[in-house]
Structure formats: C-alpha cells, structure tokens
Design a protein around this motif. Structure first.
Motif, short mmCIF file in Angstrom:
data_model
loop_
_atom_site.label_atom_id
_atom_site.label_comp_id
_atom_site.label_asym_id
_atom_site.label_seq_id
_atom_site.Cartn_x
_atom_site.Cartn_y
_atom_site.Cartn_z
N UNK A 143 0.63 -1.38 -0.06
CA UNK A 143 0.07 0.17 0.10
C UNK A 143 0.88 1.25 -0.01
N UNK A 144 1.79 1.24 0.74
CA UNK A 144 2.79 2.44 0.69
C UNK A 144 3.44 2.72 -0.52
N UNK A 145 3.77 1.64 -1.05
CA UNK A 145 4.64 1.70 -2.48
C UNK A 145 3.39 2.28 -3.60
N UNK A 146 2.18 1.83 -3.54
CA UNK A 146 1.24 1.88 -4.22
C UNK A 146 0.91 3.41 -4.13
N UNK A 147 0.80 3.92 -2.93
CA UNK A 147 0.34 5.45 -2.79
C UNK A 147 1.79 6.34 -3.33
N UNK A 148 2.89 5.82 -3.04
CA UNK A 148 3.91 6.63 -3.64
C UNK A 148 4.00 6.67 -5.29
N UNK A 149 3.71 5.36 -5.80
CA UNK A 149 3.65 5.50 -7.10
C UNK A 149 2.51 5.98 -7.82
N UNK A 150 1.28 5.99 -7.24
CA UNK A 150 0.15 6.79 -7.73
C UNK A 150 0.47 8.32 -7.71
#
Length: 472
Positions: A29-36
C-alpha cells in the motif's frame, strides 16, 4: 540466471510474501501510494504543459519569420528591421508541398508602441500593440491542436471595421473608459481639478495642431462608441497619430499587459508605424495543425529561407516566449522533487519489511545454506522479493491513478486560472501524453525496491551456517 532457477525463485519469493499478509499488504500500500502520487503528478503536469503550449501557440504561433536581429532590436528600430515582401513569402509557403498540408494559419503581424491618449479626459499612457489580419487572428485564437477542449479565445477584431480595435481592461481604466466599454470590476477615474497650462504650452501649439489634423484625417465616419488616439514615432522619426475606435476591453492574465495592450487591424497598425501606403510588417506568423510537425517544418523552412531569403531568420515559439520553457523547467523540478520524496518513503518501507523478514527467517536461511544453497542464491531470493514488492506496488499505484484520473479528475469539471490567462481552464490528468511516464514509474519503484533489498539480502547471505541454525 537460468530460466528454471528464476521461476523457482519467483515461486519462493511469492510464498514468502504471503507468509505475513498484513505486513506485505501494508508495504504494498505504501509503495502504491507513492507510485500513484508520482503518476498523477506527472500526468497533471503533462496536461498543464499542453495547456500552456496551447495558449502560447494561440498567441504567437508555432514559428515566426523575421529579419535577422529583429527580436533583439526591432522594437526600437522598426524601419530598419521591418520585413518587406511578406505577402510573396506567405504565398510561396502556402504553395509549398511540404508546408501546405501542415499549416493551419499563415499571416502577417506588426508590432507597435507609443502613447495612447483620450485627450478629452486629459488621460494618456504608454501602450504596446499588435496589428493582425482579423480573420487569421480569430483562427489562431481557436487553435486546439492537442484536442484539450479549451474554449477559443475571443477575437473582437472585425475585418468590416478597419479602424476599430481592442484594448486591455487595465488600459481602459487608465483612460477613463470603464463605463463606455462596460468593464466589470473597473474603477472609475476620479475627478481632478483642472491644471494650469504650462508656460511652454504656446511653443507646442503648432505641433499639436498638425497632429490634430493628422488624427482628423485618420478618423472614420462616426459610428458612435468610445475612441482613443494612438501616437507613435514613425519610421522616419516624425510622429504618426491614428484614431482607434474601440470594440471591447479584454482582461489579460498579467497586470502590466492588461494596462498596455492594444490590438488593431494590420493596415491601421501599418499607418501608425510607417505612415500611409506601407506594406511592411514585423513578422510572418505560422501556426501548424499539430505541434508534432514542428521539427520537420522548422528544418524545411530553415533550408528554404537560406536559399531564398537569407536576410530572414526563423524563430520558434519558445524563443519568442521564453517564459514557456522556464515554466516547463519549473514543473520538471517540482516533479523530480516529489518523486524523490516518494522514493525515500519507499526505501524506508521496503527496507524495514525485508530487514524484519531476514530476522524472522534466520534459521530458514541456515537450512537453505546447509542443503547446498550458495550465498548468491540466497541473496537473489531476497532481491526477487523486493522486486516483487516494488513491481506489484507500482502496478497497483498506476492502476489506481488511472482509475482516479478517468473516474473523477478528468470528468469532474474542475477548473483553475493559470498565470498569464484571464479565463479558467479544465484541470486534467494526461497519463498518455508522455509515453515514458507509466513505464518509468514502474521501472523506478521496482529498482528502488531492489536497491533497498540489497543490504538485507547481503546480510542474510553472509550469516555462517552453524550460527544461523542455532538462532532462536
């Protein structure tokens, strides 16, 4: 690595991620938020740059043909840097087999500057004006080569009224024309006590009489409405004056431009700058159907000018309006700064997850080493786990960004008013405008996750077998 070993490591890495689903989900989720966040910002900046490019191209075209040195010295020496024979050049360009299908507008433009006055009100100020062919100017202001759906800018210039033009709302306020032109938010001019005439007034009377006669000769048949006088230094040094009938007052995005802007038909501007019977212009303005054709057209035109009109030079819109490149550079710096913050967040998150995984699986690592796994294979296992976290998180972020852009941002009719613009534009996210954006985000966060997996993987592979097996 052999394909068989790679497949085996992928299966093991996937199972290891599923061991602690809560921790893996939080890291993803943290990586997804950063990528988004990076994807959305990149798409928004891409759309904003295209909007800025659309506005710039509408105002100055894609390319301008001028005399050499006119960009630097033309305003102060209009006669020396005037372009003569522009109609013949435009006719040749319109007939060129390479240019003809790519040209949207090819027209002439003349820059003018001087003093705008409304002498019955005792008000005057400096102005910076341009002379345009009204129909061509209207087509230029409606250009939407990127299909952004931005409303065309208004062009009140009328080919049926050759002595009528447009001024900025700030200039209308300076000259006390708020009521006549119905300018919203315009402050009326305060009444002032009449000033005593200067002692040297008589010395100017003859010159003023001559200028008045010239202005009267330039006056069109009365149609009613507001009028102002424009005074400019002519090509020969003597002052020229014309009377401009006012069609409207427009609000521009910059205060200084708003207080000095004048747009008029090209023949009237030529009379103001060069006197009667002159066809000289400042530039030939070319607007293309699509910005993607700019490199091809620019190279072709440069060769054509070198062969046929070597005294002329070609300028692109970034040279004419250097603020465009400055804004694009600023946006690029902002994007890189935000991406760096997202990368740091990913580094700490993935690094912490894999460090905890190494600590929890120390005995497992010892067992793998005891059955014959080499250190580099253990290290590869943790690197593959990090790569999976980075790739899956980045993919989730990109998909989420695409859904958010398509389902909310691009359809929500949100608007904002950019600098140097008087009307709002839609807020949009263009994920397809830059082909490198989405692959770049996926690759970046995958590599970042691999990078922050390297130290835990190295620590895991370096543990002695006996100590790892005895670890509690």
């Amino acid at each position: 690595m052999p394909p068989r070993e790679t497949s085996a490591l992928l299966r093991l890495a996937w199972r290891n991620l599923l061991r602690n689903r809560r921790r893996s989900a939080l890291t993803l989720a943290i990586v997804a938020v950063a990528a988004a966040s990076s994807t959305l910002l990149g798409g928004y900046l891409t759309a904003t740059v295209r909007t800025l490019e659309t506005d710039t191209v509408r105002q100055v075209g894609h390319l301008q043909i001028v005399r050499r040195g006119a960009l630097d010295f033309g305003r102060g020496q209009a006669a020396r840097y005037a372009l003569h024979g522009g109609d013949a050049v435009l006719a040749a360009l319109r007939a060129d087999p390479v240019l003809a299908p790519r040209l949207a507008v090819a027209t002439s433009m003349l820059q003018a500057g001087g003093i705008a006055g409304r002498f019955e009100a005792g008000a005057s100020t400096t102005f910076v004006g341009q002379g345009w062919e009204p129909q061509a100017r209207a087509r230029m202001l409606g250009w939407d080569g990127h299909a952004l759906g931005i409303a065309a800018l208004a062009s009140p210039l009328d080919s049926g009224r050759p002595l009528a033009g447009v001024i900025g709302a700030g200039l209308a306020q300076q000259l006390g024309l708020c009521a006549e032109l119905r300018v919203d938010g315009c402050k009326p001019m305060p009444e002032a006590a009449p000033a005593a005439p200067p002692a040297s007034a008589a010395a100017w009377s003859a010159d003023l009489d001559r200028l008045g006669e010239q202005a009267a000769a330039a006056r069109a048949p009365a149609r009613g409405g507001a009028e102002i006088e424009l005074l400019a230094s002519g090509a020969g040094g003597a002052p020229n004056v014309v009377r401009l009938q006012l069609l409207a007052a427009q609000r521009l995005g910059q205060r200084e431009a708003d207080a000095s802007h004048v747009a008029m038909p090209l023949p009237l501007a030529q009379r103001l700058v060069f006197g009667p019977d002159s066809q000289a212009v400042s530039a030939l303005v070319l607007q293309l159907r699509h910005s993607a054709d700019l490199p091809l057209v620019q190279a072709h035109l440069a060769r054509w000018l070198a062969l046929n009109r070597p005294e002329l030079e070609l300028l692109d819109f970034e040279t004419v309006q250097p603020a465009f490149r400055q804004v694009v550079t600023m946006f690029g710096t902002l994007f890189r700064f935000v991406v760096v913050l997202m990368v740091v967040l990913t580094l700490f998150s993935v690094g912490n997850t894999l460090n905890m995984a190494v600590s929890e699986r120390t005995r497992e690592i010892g067992t793998l080493r005891a059955i014959g796994w080499l250190r580099r294979r253990v290290q590869r296992l943790f690197l593959v786990e990090g790569a999976l976290i980075g790739l899956l998180g980045a993919a989730l972020g990109v998909v989420g960004a695409a859904l958010l852009a398509a389902g909310l941002i691009n359809t929500g009719r949100f608007q904002w008013t950019p600098p140097s613009r008087g009307t709002p534009v839609p807020i949009a996210v263009d994920l397809g405008g830059d082909p490198a954006l989405v692959p770049g985000v996926l690759l970046l966060f995958t590599l970042v996750a691999c990078l922050c997996s390297w130290w835990p993987a190295r620590r895991a592979a370096a543990q002695p077998i006996v100590e790892a097996l005895r670890h509690v």
